[in-house]
Design a protein around this motif. Structure first.
Motif, PDB file in Angstrom:
ATOM      1  N   SER A   1       7.174   0.987 -16.214  1.00  0.00           N
ATOM      2  CA  SER A   1       6.381   0.309 -15.455  1.00  0.00           C
ATOM      3  C   SER A   1       7.130  -0.155 -14.225  1.00  0.00           C
ATOM      4  N   VAL A   2       6.134  -0.015 -12.881  1.00  0.00           N
ATOM      5  CA  VAL A   2       6.649  -0.386 -11.573  1.00  0.00           C
ATOM      6  C   VAL A   2       5.640  -1.398 -11.444  1.00  0.00           C
ATOM      7  N   VAL A   3       6.097  -2.667 -11.126  1.00  0.00           N
ATOM      8  CA  VAL A   3       5.607  -3.787 -10.367  1.00  0.00           C
ATOM      9  C   VAL A   3       5.679  -4.289  -9.131  1.00  0.00           C
ATOM     10  N   LEU A   4       4.915  -4.145  -8.054  1.00  0.00           N
ATOM     11  CA  LEU A   4       5.170  -4.326  -6.579  1.00  0.00           C
ATOM     12  C   LEU A   4       4.380  -5.628  -6.182  1.00  0.00           C
ATOM     13  N   GLN A   5       4.907  -6.648  -5.623  1.00  0.00           N
ATOM     14  CA  GLN A   5       4.434  -7.802  -5.130  1.00  0.00           C
ATOM     15  C   GLN A   5       4.891  -8.274  -4.087  1.00  0.00           C
TER      16      GLN A   5
ATOM     17  N   VAL B   1      10.276  -5.417  -6.219  1.00  0.00           N
ATOM     18  CA  VAL B   1       9.967  -4.335  -7.172  1.00  0.00           C
ATOM     19  C   VAL B   1      10.511  -4.760  -8.497  1.00  0.00           C
ATOM     20  N   ALA B   2       9.746  -4.670  -9.228  1.00  0.00           N
ATOM     21  CA  ALA B   2      10.264  -4.919 -10.748  1.00  0.00           C
ATOM     22  C   ALA B   2      10.172  -3.680 -11.641  1.00  0.00           C
ATOM     23  N   ALA B   3      10.995  -3.013 -12.051  1.00  0.00           N
ATOM     24  CA  ALA B   3      10.948  -1.849 -12.822  1.00  0.00           C
ATOM     25  C   ALA B   3      11.476  -1.838 -14.097  1.00  0.00           C
ATOM     26  N   GLN B   4      10.739  -1.102 -15.098  1.00  0.00           N
ATOM     27  CA  GLN B   4      11.480  -1.071 -16.448  1.00  0.00           C
ATOM     28  C   GLN B   4      11.085   0.325 -17.009  1.00  0.00           C
ATOM     29  N   ILE B   5      11.965   0.777 -17.811  1.00  0.00           N
ATOM     30  CA  ILE B   5      11.864   2.005 -18.581  1.00  0.00           C
ATOM     31  C   ILE B   5      12.307   1.784 -19.994  1.00  0.00           C
ATOM     32  N   GLU B   6      11.576   2.292 -21.086  1.00  0.00           N
ATOM     33  CA  GLU B   6      11.807   1.911 -22.228  1.00  0.00           C
ATOM     34  C   GLU B   6      11.474   3.055 -23.239  1.00  0.00           C
ATOM     35  N   GLU B   7      12.348   3.354 -24.333  1.00  0.00           N
ATOM     36  CA  GLU B   7      12.007   4.390 -25.335  1.00  0.00           C
ATOM     37  C   GLU B   7      10.824   3.941 -26.244  1.00  0.00           C
ATOM     38  N   THR B   8      10.057   4.922 -26.510  1.00  0.00           N
ATOM     39  CA  THR B   8       8.995   4.809 -27.233  1.00  0.00           C
ATOM     40  C   THR B   8       8.849   5.742 -28.675  1.00  0.00           C
ATOM     41  N   PHE B   9      10.227   5.840 -29.149  1.00  0.00           N
ATOM     42  CA  PHE B   9      10.340   6.878 -30.350  1.00  0.00           C
ATOM     43  C   PHE B   9       9.800   6.353 -31.502  1.00  0.00           C
ATOM     44  N   GLY B  10       9.514   4.973 -31.678  1.00  0.00           N
ATOM     45  CA  GLY B  10       8.939   4.489 -32.762  1.00  0.00           C
ATOM     46  C   GLY B  10       9.865   4.317 -34.075  1.00  0.00           C
TER      47      GLY B  10
ATOM     48  N   GLU C   1       0.843  -1.206   0.031  1.00  0.00           N
ATOM     49  CA  GLU C   1       0.107  -0.077   0.018  1.00  0.00           C
ATOM     50  C   GLU C   1       0.718   1.413   0.064  1.00  0.00           C
ATOM     51  N   GLU C   2       1.895   1.329   0.945  1.00  0.00           N
ATOM     52  CA  GLU C   2       2.749   2.418   0.918  1.00  0.00           C
ATOM     53  C   GLU C   2       3.541   2.408  -0.387  1.00  0.00           C
ATOM     54  N   GLY C   3       4.010   1.470  -0.889  1.00  0.00           N
ATOM     55  CA  GLY C   3       4.727   1.575  -2.213  1.00  0.00           C
ATOM     56  C   GLY C   3       3.816   1.975  -3.358  1.00  0.00           C
ATOM     57  N   LYS C   4       2.635   1.585  -3.207  1.00  0.00           N
ATOM     58  CA  LYS C   4       1.682   2.186  -4.309  1.00  0.00           C
ATOM     59  C   LYS C   4       1.593   3.670  -4.354  1.00  0.00           C
ATOM     60  N   THR C   5       1.484   4.168  -2.968  1.00  0.00           N
ATOM     61  CA  THR C   5       1.476   5.879  -2.742  1.00  0.00           C
ATOM     62  C   THR C   5       2.849   6.367  -3.367  1.00  0.00           C
ATOM     63  N   ILE C   6       3.966   5.744  -3.070  1.00  0.00           N
ATOM     64  CA  ILE C   6       5.282   6.240  -3.246  1.00  0.00           C
ATOM     65  C   ILE C   6       5.437   6.137  -4.736  1.00  0.00           C
TER      66      ILE C   6
ATOM     67  N   TYR D   1      -4.262  -2.804  -9.289  1.00  0.00           N
ATOM     68  CA  TYR D   1      -4.086  -3.078  -7.671  1.00  0.00           C
ATOM     69  C   TYR D   1      -4.927  -4.112  -7.241  1.00  0.00           C
ATOM     70  N   THR D   2      -4.265  -5.380  -7.112  1.00  0.00           N
ATOM     71  CA  THR D   2      -4.923  -6.560  -6.830  1.00  0.00           C
ATOM     72  C   THR D   2      -3.972  -7.113  -5.650  1.00  0.00           C
ATOM     73  N   GLU D   3      -3.516  -8.276  -5.982  1.00  0.00           N
ATOM     74  CA  GLU D   3      -2.623  -8.836  -4.979  1.00  0.00           C
ATOM     75  C   GLU D   3      -1.248  -8.422  -5.548  1.00  0.00           C
ATOM     76  N   VAL D   4      -1.148  -7.938  -6.844  1.00  0.00           N
ATOM     77  CA  VAL D   4       0.147  -7.297  -7.645  1.00  0.00           C
ATOM     78  C   VAL D   4      -0.363  -5.945  -7.902  1.00  0.00           C
ATOM     79  N   LEU D   5       0.727  -5.117  -7.538  1.00  0.00           N
ATOM     80  CA  LEU D   5       0.424  -3.595  -8.082  1.00  0.00           C
ATOM     81  C   LEU D   5       1.382  -3.348  -9.447  1.00  0.00           C
ATOM     82  N   ASN D   6       0.626  -3.014 -10.372  1.00  0.00           N
ATOM     83  CA  ASN D   6       1.152  -2.607 -11.696  1.00  0.00           C
ATOM     84  C   ASN D   6       0.797  -1.100 -12.003  1.00  0.00           C
ATOM     85  N   ILE D   7       1.779  -0.147 -12.176  1.00  0.00           N
ATOM     86  CA  ILE D   7       1.711   1.062 -12.655  1.00  0.00           C
ATOM     87  C   ILE D   7       2.336   1.299 -13.825  1.00  0.00           C
ATOM     88  N   VAL D   8       1.790   1.880 -14.834  1.00  0.00           N
ATOM     89  CA  VAL D   8       2.200   2.096 -16.038  1.00  0.00           C
ATOM     90  C   VAL D   8       2.213   3.498 -16.516  1.00  0.00           C
TER      91      VAL D   8
END
Length: 125
Positions: A73-77, A85-94, A17-22, A39-46
């Motif tokens: 994306s930040v995934v917390l479980q 914590v699993a985090a990924q950042i990527e370019e979307t230049f196309g 819960e605190e991770g979601k807010t942060i 946000y269920t058992e796993v939090l996924n923010i894109v």
């Protein structure tokens, strides 16, 4: 798979819960638009940031990497011993060419972003 990306994983002792807010606050403070939250058992923010149009118009050599198009994306479980914590950042230049200098600006920004996320959601030492 994108041409410039960074992934990292670690355990933190921050609750889900605190991770979601942060994580949401972190995205907002970094000027990212939150596109999706599950946000269920796993939090996924894109989240996304930047403008392909502005980057193409002004050129990747001349604008701040904050304005480059990207998705994160930040995934917390819950995990044994903490929160994973699993985090990924990527370019979307196309379509188009990302030359080595342009790519290095992306990669440098991605490392800075990931380091700041690890400060916000500190790893267990």
């Amino acid at each position: 798979m994108s041409r410039a990306e960074l992934r990292n994983e670690w355990l933190t002792n921050i609750s889900l819960e605190e991770g979601k807010t942060i994580a949401e606050l972190f995205c907002n403070q970094n000027g990212m638009r939150i596109d999706y939250v599950n946000y269920t058992e796993v939090l996924n923010i894109v989240a996304s940031q930047g403008s392909q149009w502005k980057t193409r118009l002004l050129g990747g050599w001349f604008i701040n990497p904050v304005n480059f198009p990207k998705k994160a994306s930040v995934v917390l479980q819950l995990a044994e011993g903490g929160t994973h914590v699993a985090a990924q950042i990527e370019e979307t230049f196309g379509l188009g060419i990302i030359d080595p200098h342009f790519k290095s600006k992306y990669v440098t920004y991605f490392h800075q972003w990931m380091d700041e996320l690890a400060i916000a959601l500190p790893p267990i030492k």
